[in-house]
Motif scaffolding. Structure first.
Motif, PDB file in Angstrom:
ATOM      1  N   TRP A 125      46.249  39.473  39.264  1.00 17.58           N
ATOM      2  CA  TRP A 125      45.315  40.491  39.755  1.00 17.58           C
ATOM      3  C   TRP A 125      44.959  41.484  38.658  1.00 17.58           C
ATOM      4  O   TRP A 125      43.836  41.966  38.596  1.00 17.58           O
ATOM      5  CB  TRP A 125      45.897  41.201  40.967  1.00 17.58           C
ATOM      6  CG  TRP A 125      46.030  40.299  42.156  1.00 17.58           C
ATOM      7  CD1 TRP A 125      45.479  39.047  42.318  1.00 17.58           C
ATOM      8  CD2 TRP A 125      46.772  40.548  43.334  1.00 17.58           C
ATOM      9  NE1 TRP A 125      45.839  38.519  43.532  1.00 17.58           N
ATOM     10  CE2 TRP A 125      46.637  39.420  44.181  1.00 17.58           C
ATOM     11  CE3 TRP A 125      47.559  41.613  43.773  1.00 17.58           C
ATOM     12  CZ2 TRP A 125      47.234  39.340  45.424  1.00 17.58           C
ATOM     13  CZ3 TRP A 125      48.159  41.525  45.014  1.00 17.58           C
ATOM     14  CH2 TRP A 125      47.996  40.406  45.832  1.00 17.58           C
ATOM     15  N   GLN A 126      45.900  41.788  37.779  1.00 20.22           N
ATOM     16  CA  GLN A 126      45.587  42.695  36.672  1.00 20.22           C
ATOM     17  C   GLN A 126      44.680  42.021  35.653  1.00 20.22           C
ATOM     18  O   GLN A 126      43.773  42.662  35.116  1.00 20.22           O
ATOM     19  CB  GLN A 126      46.871  43.200  36.025  1.00 20.22           C
ATOM     20  CG  GLN A 126      47.612  44.180  36.920  1.00 20.22           C
ATOM     21  CD  GLN A 126      49.003  44.517  36.432  1.00 20.22           C
ATOM     22  OE1 GLN A 126      49.562  43.839  35.559  1.00 20.22           O
ATOM     23  NE2 GLN A 126      49.583  45.568  37.000  1.00 20.22           N
ATOM     24  N   LEU A 127      44.889  40.740  35.386  1.00 23.03           N
ATOM     25  CA  LEU A 127      44.015  40.021  34.458  1.00 23.03           C
ATOM     26  C   LEU A 127      42.588  39.933  34.990  1.00 23.03           C
ATOM     27  O   LEU A 127      41.626  39.992  34.228  1.00 23.03           O
ATOM     28  CB  LEU A 127      44.545  38.604  34.200  1.00 23.03           C
ATOM     29  CG  LEU A 127      45.758  38.482  33.297  1.00 23.03           C
ATOM     30  CD1 LEU A 127      46.285  37.052  33.300  1.00 23.03           C
ATOM     31  CD2 LEU A 127      45.438  38.932  31.885  1.00 23.03           C
ATOM     32  N   ASP A 128      42.453  39.772  36.303  1.00 18.91           N
ATOM     33  CA  ASP A 128      41.130  39.628  36.916  1.00 18.91           C
ATOM     34  C   ASP A 128      40.565  40.947  37.439  1.00 18.91           C
ATOM     35  O   ASP A 128      39.546  40.950  38.125  1.00 18.91           O
ATOM     36  CB  ASP A 128      41.196  38.606  38.057  1.00 18.91           C
ATOM     37  CG  ASP A 128      41.327  37.187  37.553  1.00 18.91           C
ATOM     38  OD1 ASP A 128      40.994  36.936  36.382  1.00 18.91           O
ATOM     39  OD2 ASP A 128      41.763  36.314  38.336  1.00 18.91           O
ATOM     40  N   ASP A 129      41.232  42.064  37.141  1.00 17.98           N
ATOM     41  CA  ASP A 129      40.808  43.388  37.634  1.00 17.98           C
ATOM     42  C   ASP A 129      40.630  43.398  39.149  1.00 17.98           C
ATOM     43  O   ASP A 129      39.692  43.981  39.681  1.00 17.98           O
ATOM     44  CB  ASP A 129      39.510  43.840  36.952  1.00 17.98           C
ATOM     45  CG  ASP A 129      39.736  44.200  35.498  1.00 17.98           C
ATOM     46  OD1 ASP A 129      40.834  44.677  35.166  1.00 17.98           O
ATOM     47  OD2 ASP A 129      38.810  44.000  34.687  1.00 17.98           O
ATOM     48  N   ASN A 130      41.538  42.750  39.851  1.00 23.23           N
ATOM     49  CA  ASN A 130      41.487  42.674  41.299  1.00 23.23           C
ATOM     50  C   ASN A 130      42.695  43.426  41.860  1.00 23.23           C
ATOM     51  O   ASN A 130      43.646  42.834  42.353  1.00 23.23           O
ATOM     52  CB  ASN A 130      41.510  41.210  41.745  1.00 23.23           C
ATOM     53  CG  ASN A 130      41.444  41.062  43.242  1.00 23.23           C
ATOM     54  OD1 ASN A 130      41.132  42.008  43.948  1.00 23.23           O
ATOM     55  ND2 ASN A 130      41.760  39.879  43.723  1.00 23.23           N
ATOM     56  N   THR A 131      42.663  44.752  41.758  1.00 24.47           N
ATOM     57  CA  THR A 131      43.819  45.554  42.152  1.00 24.47           C
ATOM     58  C   THR A 131      43.664  46.150  43.547  1.00 24.47           C
ATOM     59  O   THR A 131      44.451  47.004  43.944  1.00 24.47           O
ATOM     60  CB  THR A 131      44.049  46.673  41.127  1.00 24.47           C
ATOM     61  OG1 THR A 131      42.864  47.462  41.014  1.00 24.47           O
ATOM     62  CG2 THR A 131      44.425  46.103  39.769  1.00 24.47           C
ATOM     63  N   ILE A 132      42.683  45.688  44.308  1.00 19.10           N
ATOM     64  CA  ILE A 132      42.422  46.242  45.636  1.00 19.10           C
ATOM     65  C   ILE A 132      43.612  46.044  46.567  1.00 19.10           C
ATOM     66  O   ILE A 132      43.974  46.930  47.324  1.00 19.10           O
ATOM     67  CB  ILE A 132      41.148  45.601  46.242  1.00 19.10           C
ATOM     68  CG1 ILE A 132      39.941  46.021  45.423  1.00 19.10           C
ATOM     69  CG2 ILE A 132      40.978  45.992  47.690  1.00 19.10           C
ATOM     70  CD1 ILE A 132      38.669  45.294  45.803  1.00 19.10           C
ATOM     71  N   THR A 133      44.235  44.881  46.519  1.00 23.07           N
ATOM     72  CA  THR A 133      45.335  44.580  47.439  1.00 23.07           C
ATOM     73  C   THR A 133      46.709  44.854  46.826  1.00 23.07           C
ATOM     74  O   THR A 133      47.719  44.382  47.348  1.00 23.07           O
ATOM     75  CB  THR A 133      45.250  43.114  47.904  1.00 23.07           C
ATOM     76  OG1 THR A 133      45.257  42.281  46.754  1.00 23.07           O
ATOM     77  CG2 THR A 133      44.010  42.858  48.732  1.00 23.07           C
ATOM     78  N   MET A 134      46.750  45.614  45.757  1.00 26.21           N
ATOM     79  CA  MET A 134      48.020  45.897  45.090  1.00 26.21           C
ATOM     80  C   MET A 134      48.969  46.668  46.009  1.00 26.21           C
ATOM     81  O   MET A 134      50.187  46.486  45.929  1.00 26.21           O
ATOM     82  CB  MET A 134      47.771  46.684  43.804  1.00 26.21           C
ATOM     83  CG  MET A 134      48.901  46.601  42.824  1.00 26.21           C
ATOM     84  SD  MET A 134      49.240  44.947  42.173  1.00 26.21           S
ATOM     85  CE  MET A 134      48.056  44.830  40.874  1.00 26.21           C
ATOM     86  N   ASP A 135      48.447  47.511  46.909  1.00 25.37           N
ATOM     87  CA  ASP A 135      49.305  48.250  47.843  1.00 25.37           C
ATOM     88  C   ASP A 135      50.076  47.291  48.746  1.00 25.37           C
ATOM     89  O   ASP A 135      51.265  47.483  49.003  1.00 25.37           O
ATOM     90  CB  ASP A 135      48.480  49.221  48.695  1.00 25.37           C
ATOM     91  CG  ASP A 135      47.932  50.390  47.895  1.00 25.37           C
ATOM     92  OD1 ASP A 135      48.503  50.693  46.814  1.00 25.37           O
ATOM     93  OD2 ASP A 135      46.941  50.997  48.335  1.00 25.37           O
ATOM     94  N   SER A 136      49.396  46.265  49.231  1.00 22.89           N
ATOM     95  CA  SER A 136      50.046  45.260  50.073  1.00 22.89           C
ATOM     96  C   SER A 136      51.145  44.538  49.294  1.00 22.89           C
ATOM     97  O   SER A 136      52.234  44.289  49.820  1.00 22.89           O
ATOM     98  CB  SER A 136      49.004  44.260  50.569  1.00 22.89           C
ATOM     99  OG  SER A 136      49.610  43.186  51.207  1.00 22.89           O
ATOM    100  N   LEU A 137      50.860  44.221  48.039  1.00 32.44           N
ATOM    101  CA  LEU A 137      51.849  43.555  47.196  1.00 32.44           C
ATOM    102  C   LEU A 137      53.055  44.462  46.980  1.00 32.44           C
ATOM    103  O   LEU A 137      54.200  44.007  47.039  1.00 32.44           O
ATOM    104  CB  LEU A 137      51.226  43.158  45.858  1.00 32.44           C
ATOM    105  CG  LEU A 137      52.155  42.473  44.859  1.00 32.44           C
ATOM    106  CD1 LEU A 137      52.594  41.122  45.389  1.00 32.44           C
ATOM    107  CD2 LEU A 137      51.469  42.319  43.528  1.00 32.44           C
ATOM    108  N   ASN A 138      52.806  45.733  46.755  1.00 35.37           N
ATOM    109  CA  ASN A 138      53.905  46.672  46.538  1.00 35.37           C
ATOM    110  C   ASN A 138      54.783  46.803  47.783  1.00 35.37           C
ATOM    111  O   ASN A 138      56.008  46.901  47.675  1.00 35.37           O
ATOM    112  CB  ASN A 138      53.367  48.035  46.105  1.00 35.37           C
ATOM    113  CG  ASN A 138      52.790  47.991  44.704  1.00 35.37           C
ATOM    114  OD1 ASN A 138      53.158  47.156  43.891  1.00 35.37           O
ATOM    115  ND2 ASN A 138      51.865  48.890  44.418  1.00 35.37           N
TER     116      ASN A 138
END
Length: 168
Positions: A125-138
């Protein structure tokens, strides 16, 4: 599969080159193939849909074979790594429900697969600049960390391999 450190800028540049080359190659070869077929075997009805479709199918096959041959080229390293990472994450995702159930019960292998998935997803997600769902991952990572602490497990994702998933 092991997670590697990838230079994001280099990955994006090389991915863009691959995408543009694939688009250009597919367009040019499908036109050349279909126009050659139309020239040598014209349709009496005036519809050349089948030749155009055949041109696209053959071009897609040639493009696939070309990508397979170029897969080992040093300039494809980052792009191929991300393709393989996505494949590995997809395999884990298919077993996600079972992995979560087993991790909840203290299964170390399930926790290891989940940790690999979370670390790999974070990198992807960081490589693809797709950090929208990072909260769910955390949140998922926090739950896994709680299970790791509860059962006293130590996770080393370098020990992860896809064969672990066969038992789930």
């Amino acid at each position: 599969m092991q997670l590697l450190n990838i230079n994001k800028q280099q990955y994006r540049e090389r991915l863009n080159v691959v995408i543009i080359a694939c688009i250009a190659g597919l367009t040019a070869s499908s036109l050349v193939i279909s126009q050659t077929l139309i020239h040598f075997i014209p349709s009496e009805s005036g519809s050349h849909f089948h030749w155009n479709a055949l041109g696209v199918v053959v071009s897609a096959g040639l493009l696939g074979m070309t990508l397979l041959k170029l897969k080992t080229h040093p300039k494809m390293k980052e792009v191929v790594y991300v393709w393989e990472l996505k494949h590995a994450l997809n395999l884990i995702y298919r077993k996600n429900r079972q992995l979560l159930e087993q991790a909840k019960l203290g299964n170390e292998q399930a926790m290891l697969a989940l940790q690999f998935s979370y670390d790999g997803s974070r990198q992807l997600w960081q490589l693809d600049d797709n950090t929208i769902t990072m909260d769910s991952l955390n949140r998922s990572q926090q739950q896994l960390d709680a299970w790791v602490n509860q059962y006293g497990v130590t996770l080393d994702i370098t020990q992860y391999h896809s064969k672990i998933l066969k038992s789930f």
